[in-house]
Design an enzyme around this catalytic site. Sequence first.
Site, PDB file in Angstrom:
ATOM      1  CD  GLU A  16      86.699  38.413   8.853  1.00  0.00           C
ATOM      2  OE1 GLU A  16      87.459  37.982   9.739  1.00  0.00           O
ATOM      3  OE2 GLU A  16      85.731  37.785   8.411  1.00  0.00           O
ATOM      4  CE1 TYR A 222      91.727  41.330  14.365  1.00  0.00           C
ATOM      5  CE2 TYR A 222      89.468  41.987  13.923  1.00  0.00           C
ATOM      6  CZ  TYR A 222      90.435  41.005  13.993  1.00  0.00           C
ATOM      7  OH  TYR A 222      90.117  39.702  13.708  1.00  0.00           O
ATOM      8  NE  ARG A 261      89.335  32.801  18.499  1.00  0.00           N
ATOM      9  CZ  ARG A 261      89.154  33.590  17.435  1.00  0.00           C
ATOM     10  NH1 ARG A 261      90.173  33.923  16.674  1.00  0.00           N
ATOM     11  NH2 ARG A 261      87.938  34.016  17.128  1.00  0.00           N
ATOM     12  CD  GLU A 276      81.748  33.452  16.361  1.00  0.00           C
ATOM     13  OE1 GLU A 276      82.538  33.832  15.473  1.00  0.00           O
ATOM     14  OE2 GLU A 276      80.680  34.037  16.629  1.00  0.00           O
ATOM     15  N   GLY A 282      92.997  34.579  13.804  1.00  0.00           N
ATOM     16  CA  GLY A 282      93.826  35.748  13.555  1.00  0.00           C
ATOM     17  C   GLY A 282      95.203  35.612  14.174  1.00  0.00           C
TER      18      GLY A 282
END
Length: 315
Positions: A16, A222, A261, A276, A282
């Site tokens: 990532e 993305y 989050r 999760e 992000g």
Amino acid sequence: MSDRTVAVLSGGLSHERDVSLRSGRRLSAALRAVGLTVDEWDTDGSLLMKLSTQKPDAVVIALHGGEGENGSIQTVLEMLGLPFVGTDSHACRRAWDKPTAKADLVRSGLLTPDWVVLPHSTFRELGAQAVLDAMVERLGLPLMLKPDQGGSALGAQVVWDATELPAAMVNCLAYGETVLAEQFISGTEVAVTVVDSDEGPVALPAVEITPESGVYDYTSRYTAGLTNFHTPARLSAKAASEVADLAVAAHRLLGLRDVSRTDAVVAEDGSIYFLEVNVSPGLTETSLLPMATEAAGRSLGQIYADLVDRAIARG
């Protein structure tokens, strides 16, 4: 605020990396906009020297995956005695391992899709097809496959037909040695950001996620235009309250700090399922936390500047 010097850590060597660099650039610009002095540092061989000699007032972690979320960089910062925004190393490790986080929340009475966890060696030693057949027998179809650790939906895939399982398993194992297979819950997928305040953790408005492909995978996350977002989510008042409560409960129960989050799904029968949690959400132009921040009428820079002050006060 202008007397604070903050180091924003991004990049790293995980899958990532590119997303992390984008998050770091956006966060740095937001913090500068509210008057902080910001250094953007990659997590490479020069990082420890910079941290030790330049000693920023606080560190903000914009790393995704790997050392940014599994407690590694947090441990280094703790050893150096540097204040940082985010969850401490021990809780990071619990949240990073998805099966562990799910099990902790189930013990506390929260719902999460039923699941099994199997390492690559099990498929190799016992025969892949036999294990896959047993998996389908146990959980049914469709299934969500994902690595047991990691983020950005890398390696994640929904399997609708048993014939798709072998290829999906190979794709998943490309990103980790262990597979988490869970029941796929159909419904409204949402993400809820939680931010700590003097009054305790507060949930920002939920973001509803509707990818054109039907699956919120890496490409959908993305690539601008491939997913529609609704903030606040198009939920009933009851469901909106319940997803907020779930996110705050996950934040508390897992011992998270400053910001997190939670990803969840509101099933067709109204049940709320935890999917999760992310300790380093992000911050890119298509990320969910900035959308929630805007919907709450707050600025990204001000939220993180406040968290910087909290980190310095802890230090």
